[in-house]
Motif scaffolding. Structure first.
Motif, PDB file in Angstrom:
ATOM      1  N   CYS A 109      71.701  37.701  61.949  1.00 38.96           N
ATOM      2  CA  CYS A 109      71.535  38.204  63.461  1.00 38.96           C
ATOM      3  C   CYS A 109      70.176  38.497  63.954  1.00 38.96           C
ATOM      4  O   CYS A 109      69.853  38.188  65.002  1.00 38.96           O
ATOM      5  N   LEU A 110      69.302  39.050  62.887  1.00 40.03           N
ATOM      6  CA  LEU A 110      67.906  39.238  63.155  1.00 40.03           C
ATOM      7  C   LEU A 110      67.158  38.169  63.689  1.00 40.03           C
ATOM      8  O   LEU A 110      66.444  38.046  64.637  1.00 40.03           O
ATOM      9  N   LEU A 111      67.612  37.012  62.929  1.00 43.26           N
ATOM     10  CA  LEU A 111      66.961  35.537  63.098  1.00 43.26           C
ATOM     11  C   LEU A 111      67.171  35.207  64.572  1.00 43.26           C
ATOM     12  O   LEU A 111      66.408  34.717  65.292  1.00 43.26           O
ATOM     13  N   VAL A 112      68.401  35.282  65.055  1.00 42.21           N
ATOM     14  CA  VAL A 112      68.935  35.134  66.154  1.00 42.21           C
ATOM     15  C   VAL A 112      68.288  35.579  67.236  1.00 42.21           C
ATOM     16  O   VAL A 112      67.939  35.303  68.410  1.00 42.21           O
ATOM     17  N   GLU A 113      68.136  37.039  67.138  1.00 43.46           N
ATOM     18  CA  GLU A 113      67.452  37.884  68.009  1.00 43.46           C
ATOM     19  C   GLU A 113      66.214  37.630  68.407  1.00 43.46           C
ATOM     20  O   GLU A 113      65.594  37.615  69.202  1.00 43.46           O
ATOM     21  N   THR A 114      65.388  36.940  67.124  1.00 41.94           N
ATOM     22  CA  THR A 114      63.955  36.421  67.426  1.00 41.94           C
ATOM     23  C   THR A 114      63.890  35.343  68.641  1.00 41.94           C
ATOM     24  O   THR A 114      62.945  35.029  69.091  1.00 41.94           O
ATOM     25  N   ARG A 115      65.053  34.563  68.802  1.00 39.48           N
ATOM     26  CA  ARG A 115      65.024  33.681  69.773  1.00 39.48           C
ATOM     27  C   ARG A 115      65.425  33.999  71.224  1.00 39.48           C
ATOM     28  O   ARG A 115      65.311  33.456  71.981  1.00 39.48           O
ATOM     29  N   GLY A 116      65.692  35.418  71.213  1.00 36.38           N
ATOM     30  CA  GLY A 116      65.849  36.259  72.628  1.00 36.38           C
ATOM     31  C   GLY A 116      67.416  35.667  73.059  1.00 36.38           C
ATOM     32  O   GLY A 116      67.823  36.283  74.248  1.00 36.38           O
ATOM     33  N   LEU A 172      58.393  39.480  59.621  1.00 36.61           N
ATOM     34  CA  LEU A 172      58.516  38.282  58.973  1.00 36.61           C
ATOM     35  C   LEU A 172      59.441  37.269  59.643  1.00 36.61           C
ATOM     36  O   LEU A 172      59.040  35.975  59.835  1.00 36.61           O
ATOM     37  N   ASN A 173      60.425  37.570  60.354  1.00 36.42           N
ATOM     38  CA  ASN A 173      61.479  36.834  61.023  1.00 36.42           C
ATOM     39  C   ASN A 173      60.850  36.139  62.241  1.00 36.42           C
ATOM     40  O   ASN A 173      60.785  35.292  62.872  1.00 36.42           O
ATOM     41  N   LEU A 174      59.868  37.435  63.204  1.00 34.37           N
ATOM     42  CA  LEU A 174      59.125  37.065  64.259  1.00 34.37           C
ATOM     43  C   LEU A 174      58.225  35.708  63.956  1.00 34.37           C
ATOM     44  O   LEU A 174      57.856  34.856  64.818  1.00 34.37           O
ATOM     45  N   GLY A 175      57.451  36.051  62.727  1.00 36.17           N
ATOM     46  CA  GLY A 175      56.478  34.959  62.338  1.00 36.17           C
ATOM     47  C   GLY A 175      56.948  33.669  62.069  1.00 36.17           C
ATOM     48  O   GLY A 175      56.303  32.772  62.467  1.00 36.17           O
ATOM     49  N   LYS A 176      58.349  33.631  61.288  1.00 45.71           N
ATOM     50  CA  LYS A 176      58.930  32.508  61.191  1.00 45.71           C
ATOM     51  C   LYS A 176      59.193  31.708  62.467  1.00 45.71           C
ATOM     52  O   LYS A 176      59.128  30.650  62.748  1.00 45.71           O
ATOM     53  N   ARG A 177      59.653  32.480  63.466  1.00 49.99           N
ATOM     54  CA  ARG A 177      59.954  32.106  64.798  1.00 49.99           C
ATOM     55  C   ARG A 177      58.740  31.379  65.626  1.00 49.99           C
ATOM     56  O   ARG A 177      58.884  30.307  66.084  1.00 49.99           O
ATOM     57  N   VAL A 178      57.823  32.020  65.376  1.00 48.31           N
ATOM     58  CA  VAL A 178      56.629  31.600  66.049  1.00 48.31           C
ATOM     59  C   VAL A 178      55.851  30.306  65.439  1.00 48.31           C
ATOM     60  O   VAL A 178      55.841  29.292  66.048  1.00 48.31           O
ATOM     61  N   ILE A 179      56.391  30.013  63.893  1.00 43.54           N
ATOM     62  CA  ILE A 179      55.918  28.852  63.378  1.00 43.54           C
ATOM     63  C   ILE A 179      56.962  27.815  64.005  1.00 43.54           C
ATOM     64  O   ILE A 179      56.389  26.669  64.081  1.00 43.54           O
ATOM     65  N   LEU A 200      70.245  43.447  69.371  1.00 45.43           N
ATOM     66  CA  LEU A 200      70.614  44.529  68.623  1.00 45.43           C
ATOM     67  C   LEU A 200      70.428  45.799  68.809  1.00 45.43           C
ATOM     68  O   LEU A 200      69.278  46.294  69.302  1.00 45.43           O
ATOM     69  N   THR A 201      71.364  46.871  68.895  1.00 48.79           N
ATOM     70  CA  THR A 201      71.181  48.127  69.107  1.00 48.79           C
ATOM     71  C   THR A 201      71.439  48.701  67.589  1.00 48.79           C
ATOM     72  O   THR A 201      72.395  48.759  67.296  1.00 48.79           O
ATOM     73  N   LYS A 202      70.493  49.216  66.914  1.00 46.86           N
ATOM     74  CA  LYS A 202      70.428  49.914  65.535  1.00 46.86           C
ATOM     75  C   LYS A 202      71.256  51.232  65.595  1.00 46.86           C
ATOM     76  O   LYS A 202      71.243  52.017  66.292  1.00 46.86           O
ATOM     77  N   LYS A 203      72.311  51.145  64.541  1.00 43.64           N
ATOM     78  CA  LYS A 203      72.927  52.334  64.133  1.00 43.64           C
ATOM     79  C   LYS A 203      72.299  52.762  62.575  1.00 43.64           C
ATOM     80  O   LYS A 203      71.764  51.913  61.981  1.00 43.64           O
ATOM     81  N   LYS A 204      72.818  53.831  62.181  1.00 43.62           N
ATOM     82  CA  LYS A 204      72.431  54.130  60.943  1.00 43.62           C
ATOM     83  C   LYS A 204      73.328  53.136  59.708  1.00 43.62           C
ATOM     84  O   LYS A 204      72.494  52.924  58.745  1.00 43.62           O
ATOM     85  N   GLU A 205      74.452  52.616  60.221  1.00 40.25           N
ATOM     86  CA  GLU A 205      74.844  51.657  59.027  1.00 40.25           C
ATOM     87  C   GLU A 205      74.781  50.397  59.663  1.00 40.25           C
ATOM     88  O   GLU A 205      75.435  50.253  60.915  1.00 40.25           O
ATOM     89  N   PRO A 206      74.521  49.456  58.974  1.00 37.32           N
ATOM     90  CA  PRO A 206      74.347  48.148  59.547  1.00 37.32           C
ATOM     91  C   PRO A 206      75.553  47.472  60.029  1.00 37.32           C
ATOM     92  O   PRO A 206      75.458  46.893  61.126  1.00 37.32           O
ATOM     93  N   ARG A 207      76.520  47.676  59.486  1.00 33.93           N
ATOM     94  CA  ARG A 207      77.998  47.269  60.045  1.00 33.93           C
ATOM     95  C   ARG A 207      78.279  47.718  61.504  1.00 33.93           C
ATOM     96  O   ARG A 207      79.151  47.130  62.272  1.00 33.93           O
ATOM     97  N   PHE A 208      77.603  48.968  61.912  1.00 38.70           N
ATOM     98  CA  PHE A 208      77.943  49.361  63.207  1.00 38.70           C
ATOM     99  C   PHE A 208      76.835  49.042  64.409  1.00 38.70           C
ATOM    100  O   PHE A 208      77.007  49.774  65.310  1.00 38.70           O
ATOM    101  N   HIS A 209      75.835  48.375  63.980  1.00 41.42           N
ATOM    102  CA  HIS A 209      74.872  47.948  64.898  1.00 41.42           C
ATOM    103  C   HIS A 209      75.515  47.155  65.979  1.00 41.42           C
ATOM    104  O   HIS A 209      76.404  46.146  65.676  1.00 41.42           O
ATOM    105  N   ARG A 210      75.254  47.491  66.980  1.00 43.55           N
ATOM    106  CA  ARG A 210      75.885  46.722  68.284  1.00 43.55           C
ATOM    107  C   ARG A 210      75.402  45.382  68.873  1.00 43.55           C
ATOM    108  O   ARG A 210      73.947  45.487  68.633  1.00 43.55           O
TER     109      ARG A 210
END
Length: 479
Positions: free
Chosen positions: A426-433, A308-315, A437-447
């Motif tokens: 953060c995910l929205l900013v990631e869609t801009r390139g 959905l975030n990628l779709g918003k960025r495309v729009i 993000l490197t995912k971990k089990k707990e969101p607060r530890f995503h790098r």
């Protein structure tokens, strides 16, 4: 029959002359508007043309309407973005079975007044929380349930969960963790509760970060075994084996062992169906564009929030291109629109490919299609640069970044989002390139890893003063 006087005849004559003069003025106005269009300079915007046409009674309303297609239709794009918002209350294709299973579990808890617990697991962005919240909101449970919903990422410390639950249950304020726990246990032992309590703990893996504090989860999952507790406990997390791995004692007693419900990653067809259901009143996304985006996301993660975030960025990119292409308009283009009704504002495959390459590609590059970046995203990006430029520890996690981001916002008297909203930011900013993000089990530890350098970010933000000010706030990095 009314009597006609000389004055009334004169008035009638003057009125008739006025009508004829008005017709002449309209013909002149119409002629001048057409002349203006024919001699239109390339710099005159389509918006100006449409405004002039709509004020000209000699021009067809149909032509003005057709020309309005060429004006950047802000509503058209903003409505599509709103339809793809992560938190919108839309249908959840692909989650019908889980919805029905949850409905049965909740209805059974209400009718039998028996206590039980449920553990919902699945990868991020698979509709776990959304399905449960939609069920609770779509059925009339207000009179039958005392519902408490807590996102564990909002808890300052693991032990503070007891006080938070007390507050949500409208129990008296307690001083410390031990007193809050005792108060809750006494509450569940009472046999005079009229309603079943539905306690939902989202992101419960945040409550078991250390061996010592796993007792918090043990205490919580033991509450349904208290006689007369009338408690339905639902825990939600990403880990598939949290109860088996961390709550081993629960396995020894059947009455304590929670039911387990799994939410699998979304498939390509399910993602396509979700996009179609949300965009059923919009024709911006052609089927091929949705198929391409869904195929990539399902192959990598099956995370619908990411899709959905990628779709918003495309729009956003499509809207920016539309504005850029409509700086001038000529008569040939006007005629084509009027005759065919074609509109070139639909999403192009190249725009989808561009966004996918930014997110999943490795090359650092500045996208020329970047439009104005929202303020919250600007602050987030500048906070990352602040850490990278002035902090000795260059490793950035979402939890650490969020702590410093809140200080930056406080200095500017700007609202700071909570951790769960910050993850989505953060995910929205990631869609801009801009970052990865490197995912971990707990969101607060995503790098977090920056994909752009400082000069590229400055060019994109278009706000040198704000960036300079934030980069000079090294004191915020202090422990």
């Amino acid at each position: 029959m009314p009597r006609i006087t000389r004055n009334s005849k004169k008035a009638e004559l003057n009125f008739g002359e006025g009508v004829e003069k008005n017709k002449v003025r309209k013909r002149k106005s119409s002629s001048s508007s057409l002349s203006e269009i024919e001699n239109l300079s390339p710099n005159k915007s389509s918006k100006q043309i449409v405004d002039n046409l709509e004020k000209s009674p000699g021009i067809s309303d149909c032509l003005a309407h057709k020309l309005s297609l060429e004006v950047p239709n802000i509503n058209k794009f903003s409505l599509a973005r709103r339809a793809l918002a992560v938190n919108e209350n839309y249908r959840l294709p692909g989650r019908e079975k889980q919805f029905e299973d949850l409905l049965q579990i909740i209805d059974e808890a209400i009718s039998t007044k028996k206590s039980s617990s449920l553990y919902i697991n699945g990868p991020p962005g698979t509709g776990k929380t959304a399905t449960l919240l939609k069920l609770i909101s779509s059925h009339d449970y207000e009179l039958k349930l005392k519902t408490v919903f807590i996102n564990s990422t909002s808890i300052s410390s693991i032990g503070a969960i007891y006080k938070k639950i007390c507050s949500e249950l409208d129990l008296k304020d307690c001083g410390n963790e031990k007193e809050s726990l005792q108060l809750l246990e006494n509450y569940f032992k009472k046999d005079n509760k009229k309603k079943t309590t539905l306690l939902v703990l989202d992101e419960i893996d945040q409550l078991c970060s250390s061996g010592k504090n796993q007792n918090v989860l043990y205490h919580i999952f033991e509450w349904p075994s208290i006689p007369n507790s009338k408690l339905l406990l639902i825990g939600i997390a990403n880990s598939l084996d949290l109860t088996d791995r961390l709550l081993i004692r629960l396995q020894r007693k059947c009455e304590l062992k929670p039911l387990v419900m799994h939410f699998p990653a979304y498939t390509k067809n399910e993602i396509v169906e979700i996009f179609k259901s949300r965009l059923e009143e919009s024709d911006l996304f052609p089927p091929a564009a949705i198929q391409l985006l869904a195929a990539k996301v399902s192959a990598v993660s099956g995370d619908i929030r990411r899709a959905l975030n990628l779709g918003k960025r495309v729009i956003e990119i499509a809207e920016f291109e539309k504005k850029k292409n409509n700086k001038s308009i000529d008569m040939e283009k006007i005629s084509a629109i009027v005759e065919t009704g074609d509109d070139d504002s639909k999403i192009q495959l190249k725009e989808v490919v561009s966004v996918l390459n930014n997110v999943y590609g490795c090359a650092q590059h500045l996208n020329d299609e970047v439009d104005d970046i929202p303020l919250q995203q600007k602050i987030l990006i500048c906070t990352i640069l602040l850490i990278m430029k002035h902090d000795k520890n260059k490793e950035i996690t979402i939890g650490r970044l969020h702590d410093i981001y809140k200080k930056v916002c406080k200095n500017r008297n700007i609202y700071a989002t909570d951790l769960s909203e910050f993850v989505n930011l953060c995910l929205l900013v990631e869609t801009r390139g801009i970052l990865r993000l490197t995912k971990k089990k707990e969101p607060r530890f995503h790098r977090i890893f920056m994909q752009w350098n400082e000069d590229e970010v400055l060019s994109a933000l278009k706000d040198k003063q704000m960036m300079t000010n934030i980069l000079n706030e090294q004191s915020l990095l202090g422990r």
